[in-house]
Motif scaffolding. Structure first.
Motif, PDB file in Angstrom:
ATOM      1  N   GLU A   1      -1.223 -12.464   7.029  1.00 21.84           N
ATOM      2  CA  GLU A   1      -0.925 -11.405   7.992  1.00 21.84           C
ATOM      3  C   GLU A   1      -1.106 -10.040   7.329  1.00 21.84           C
ATOM      4  O   GLU A   1      -0.622  -9.813   6.224  1.00 21.84           O
ATOM      5  CB  GLU A   1       0.526 -11.562   8.438  1.00 21.84           C
ATOM      6  CG  GLU A   1       1.012 -10.563   9.429  1.00 21.84           C
ATOM      7  CD  GLU A   1       2.452 -10.855   9.827  1.00 21.84           C
ATOM      8  OE1 GLU A   1       3.222  -9.888   9.919  1.00 21.84           O
ATOM      9  OE2 GLU A   1       2.808 -12.033  10.019  1.00 21.84           O
ATOM     10  N   VAL A   2      -1.827  -9.157   8.010  1.00 19.04           N
ATOM     11  CA  VAL A   2      -1.990  -7.774   7.556  1.00 19.04           C
ATOM     12  C   VAL A   2      -1.529  -6.877   8.700  1.00 19.04           C
ATOM     13  O   VAL A   2      -1.907  -7.087   9.848  1.00 19.04           O
ATOM     14  CB  VAL A   2      -3.459  -7.475   7.179  1.00 19.04           C
ATOM     15  CG1 VAL A   2      -3.653  -6.000   6.864  1.00 19.04           C
ATOM     16  CG2 VAL A   2      -3.900  -8.339   6.001  1.00 19.04           C
ATOM     17  N   ASN A   3      -0.691  -5.901   8.376  1.00 19.22           N
ATOM     18  CA  ASN A   3      -0.207  -4.979   9.400  1.00 19.22           C
ATOM     19  C   ASN A   3      -1.386  -4.314  10.106  1.00 19.22           C
ATOM     20  O   ASN A   3      -2.386  -3.962   9.474  1.00 19.22           O
ATOM     21  CB  ASN A   3       0.697  -3.915   8.786  1.00 19.22           C
ATOM     22  CG  ASN A   3       1.963  -4.508   8.206  1.00 19.22           C
ATOM     23  OD1 ASN A   3       2.297  -5.660   8.462  1.00 19.22           O
ATOM     24  ND2 ASN A   3       2.658  -3.724   7.413  1.00 19.22           N
ATOM     25  N   SER A   4      -1.256  -4.118  11.407  1.00 24.88           N
ATOM     26  CA  SER A   4      -2.371  -3.629  12.222  1.00 24.88           C
ATOM     27  C   SER A   4      -2.918  -2.281  11.745  1.00 24.88           C
ATOM     28  O   SER A   4      -4.111  -2.030  11.874  1.00 24.88           O
ATOM     29  CB  SER A   4      -1.953  -3.539  13.690  1.00 24.88           C
ATOM     30  OG  SER A   4      -0.858  -2.656  13.843  1.00 24.88           O
ATOM     31  N   VAL A   5      -2.095  -1.427  11.163  1.00 24.67           N
ATOM     32  CA  VAL A   5      -2.589  -0.132  10.686  1.00 24.67           C
ATOM     33  C   VAL A   5      -3.512  -0.280   9.480  1.00 24.67           C
ATOM     34  O   VAL A   5      -4.237   0.658   9.137  1.00 24.67           O
ATOM     35  CB  VAL A   5      -1.442   0.851  10.346  1.00 24.67           C
ATOM     36  CG1 VAL A   5      -0.631   1.185  11.579  1.00 24.67           C
ATOM     37  CG2 VAL A   5      -0.566   0.314   9.247  1.00 24.67           C
ATOM     38  N   HIS A   6      -3.509  -1.458   8.863  1.00 33.31           N
ATOM     39  CA  HIS A   6      -4.336  -1.683   7.681  1.00 33.31           C
ATOM     40  C   HIS A   6      -5.506  -2.636   7.941  1.00 33.31           C
ATOM     41  O   HIS A   6      -6.224  -2.993   7.009  1.00 33.31           O
ATOM     42  CB  HIS A   6      -3.478  -2.237   6.541  1.00 33.31           C
ATOM     43  CG  HIS A   6      -2.417  -1.291   6.099  1.00 33.31           C
ATOM     44  ND1 HIS A   6      -2.696  -0.101   5.460  1.00 33.31           N
ATOM     45  CD2 HIS A   6      -1.072  -1.355   6.216  1.00 33.31           C
ATOM     46  CE1 HIS A   6      -1.561   0.525   5.194  1.00 33.31           C
ATOM     47  NE2 HIS A   6      -0.568  -0.213   5.649  1.00 33.31           N
ATOM     48  N   GLU A   7      -5.694  -3.048   9.181  1.00 35.49           N
ATOM     49  CA  GLU A   7      -6.794  -3.964   9.494  1.00 35.49           C
ATOM     50  C   GLU A   7      -8.135  -3.311   9.187  1.00 35.49           C
ATOM     51  O   GLU A   7      -8.306  -2.101   9.350  1.00 35.49           O
ATOM     52  CB  GLU A   7      -6.726  -4.387  10.960  1.00 35.49           C
ATOM     53  CG  GLU A   7      -5.578  -5.330  11.232  1.00 35.49           C
ATOM     54  CD  GLU A   7      -5.469  -5.738  12.689  1.00 35.49           C
ATOM     55  OE1 GLU A   7      -6.286  -5.280  13.513  1.00 35.49           O
ATOM     56  OE2 GLU A   7      -4.537  -6.485  13.007  1.00 35.49           O
ATOM     57  N   GLY A   8      -9.068  -4.123   8.729  1.00 34.41           N
ATOM     58  CA  GLY A   8     -10.408  -3.638   8.435  1.00 34.41           C
ATOM     59  C   GLY A   8     -10.559  -2.970   7.085  1.00 34.41           C
ATOM     60  O   GLY A   8     -11.616  -2.424   6.773  1.00 34.41           O
ATOM     61  N   LYS A   9      -9.535  -3.022   6.255  1.00 31.97           N
ATOM     62  CA  LYS A   9      -9.582  -2.391   4.930  1.00 31.97           C
ATOM     63  C   LYS A   9      -9.781  -3.395   3.804  1.00 31.97           C
ATOM     64  O   LYS A   9      -9.708  -3.043   2.633  1.00 31.97           O
ATOM     65  CB  LYS A   9      -8.283  -1.613   4.671  1.00 31.97           C
ATOM     66  CG  LYS A   9      -8.064  -0.456   5.618  1.00 31.97           C
ATOM     67  CD  LYS A   9      -6.767   0.272   5.294  1.00 31.97           C
ATOM     68  CE  LYS A   9      -6.507   1.414   6.256  1.00 31.97           C
ATOM     69  NZ  LYS A   9      -5.225   2.082   5.960  1.00 31.97           N
ATOM     70  N   GLY A  10      -9.992  -4.668   4.140  1.00 32.02           N
ATOM     71  CA  GLY A  10     -10.185  -5.689   3.113  1.00 32.02           C
ATOM     72  C   GLY A  10      -8.892  -6.181   2.492  1.00 32.02           C
ATOM     73  O   GLY A  10      -8.904  -6.814   1.431  1.00 32.02           O
TER      74      GLY A  10
ATOM     75  N   SER B   1       0.870  -1.167   0.000  1.00 28.77           N
ATOM     76  CA  SER B   1       0.000   0.000   0.000  1.00 28.77           C
ATOM     77  C   SER B   1       0.907   1.217   0.000  1.00 28.77           C
ATOM     78  O   SER B   1       1.733   1.376   0.907  1.00 28.77           O
ATOM     79  CB  SER B   1      -0.907  -0.004   1.228  1.00 28.77           C
ATOM     80  OG  SER B   1      -1.719   1.143   1.245  1.00 28.77           O
ATOM     81  N   ASP B   2       0.775   2.035  -1.031  1.00 30.71           N
ATOM     82  CA  ASP B   2       1.649   3.202  -1.181  1.00 30.71           C
ATOM     83  C   ASP B   2       3.125   2.811  -1.055  1.00 30.71           C
ATOM     84  O   ASP B   2       3.899   3.441  -0.333  1.00 30.71           O
ATOM     85  CB  ASP B   2       1.296   4.284  -0.158  1.00 30.71           C
ATOM     86  CG  ASP B   2      -0.110   4.812  -0.352  1.00 30.71           C
ATOM     87  OD1 ASP B   2      -0.546   4.915  -1.519  1.00 30.71           O
ATOM     88  OD2 ASP B   2      -0.772   5.120   0.652  1.00 30.71           O
ATOM     89  N   GLU B   3       3.491   1.721  -1.717  1.00 38.67           N
ATOM     90  CA  GLU B   3       4.861   1.208  -1.791  1.00 38.67           C
ATOM     91  C   GLU B   3       5.408   0.664  -0.478  1.00 38.67           C
ATOM     92  O   GLU B   3       6.590   0.339  -0.369  1.00 38.67           O
ATOM     93  CB  GLU B   3       5.804   2.251  -2.401  1.00 38.67           C
ATOM     94  CG  GLU B   3       5.401   2.647  -3.810  1.00 38.67           C
ATOM     95  CD  GLU B   3       6.385   3.591  -4.460  1.00 38.67           C
ATOM     96  OE1 GLU B   3       7.581   3.534  -4.134  1.00 38.67           O
ATOM     97  OE2 GLU B   3       5.934   4.383  -5.301  1.00 38.67           O
ATOM     98  N   ASN B   4       4.575   0.553   0.550  1.00 41.88           N
ATOM     99  CA  ASN B   4       4.977  -0.048   1.823  1.00 41.88           C
ATOM    100  C   ASN B   4       4.317  -1.407   1.958  1.00 41.88           C
ATOM    101  O   ASN B   4       3.120  -1.550   1.672  1.00 41.88           O
ATOM    102  CB  ASN B   4       4.560   0.833   2.998  1.00 41.88           C
ATOM    103  CG  ASN B   4       5.258   2.168   2.981  1.00 41.88           C
ATOM    104  OD1 ASN B   4       6.471   2.242   2.879  1.00 41.88           O
ATOM    105  ND2 ASN B   4       4.480   3.237   3.058  1.00 41.88           N
ATOM    106  N   LYS B   5       5.077  -2.395   2.414  1.00 37.25           N
ATOM    107  CA  LYS B   5       4.515  -3.729   2.590  1.00 37.25           C
ATOM    108  C   LYS B   5       3.447  -3.680   3.681  1.00 37.25           C
ATOM    109  O   LYS B   5       3.717  -3.286   4.817  1.00 37.25           O
ATOM    110  CB  LYS B   5       5.608  -4.731   2.947  1.00 37.25           C
ATOM    111  CG  LYS B   5       5.158  -6.165   2.864  1.00 37.25           C
ATOM    112  CD  LYS B   5       6.345  -7.092   3.011  1.00 37.25           C
ATOM    113  CE  LYS B   5       5.936  -8.531   2.907  1.00 37.25           C
ATOM    114  NZ  LYS B   5       7.091  -9.413   3.146  1.00 37.25           N
ATOM    115  N   ALA B   6       2.224  -4.070   3.319  1.00 35.38           N
ATOM    116  CA  ALA B   6       1.086  -3.973   4.234  1.00 35.38           C
ATOM    117  C   ALA B   6       0.603  -5.337   4.710  1.00 35.38           C
ATOM    118  O   ALA B   6      -0.138  -5.423   5.680  1.00 35.38           O
ATOM    119  CB  ALA B   6      -0.064  -3.237   3.554  1.00 35.38           C
TER     120      ALA B   6
END
Length: 101
Positions: free
Chosen positions: A44-53, A21-26
């Motif tokens: 695994e999804v980084n916690s800052v991206h949880e709930g975004k599908g 996401s925006d060139e950062n591994k999410a």
């Protein structure tokens, strides 16, 4: 902007489905491929991206890769197994059942 890709290490057996996401591994899925079977171990999804599908984006890439390469997915990951069980018709083409393990 989000994008996904499949990356293999160790001579093409072990790898990841990676989400950026925006060139950062999410997020990522840990996978292996052998004997026409794609085993998925962990999502695994980084916690800052949880709930975004984002986990669904990873799953979509996994399924597309399996279809393109004529592989059956062995869902050892709880998230992937849960999605396969919730939507069996959607994943019927790629779902490797227990006797395929």
């Amino acid at each position: 902007m989000e994008n996904t890709k499949v990356v293999f290490k160790e001579e093409g057996i072990y790898g990841e489905v990676q989400l950026f996401s925006d060139e950062n591994k999410a997020g990522k899925m840990d996978i292996s491929v052998s004997d026409r079977k794609l085993r998925v171990y962990h999502t695994e999804v980084n916690s800052v991206h949880e709930g975004k599908g984002f986990a669904k984006l990873l799953l979509n890439q996994l399924v597309s890769y399996a279809i393109e390469n004529h592989l059956k997915i062995i869902p050892l990951c709880p998230y992937v197994l849960a999605q396969f069980k919730r939507h069996p018709q959607e994943y019927a083409e790629v779902w490797g059942k227990k006797n395929d393990v």
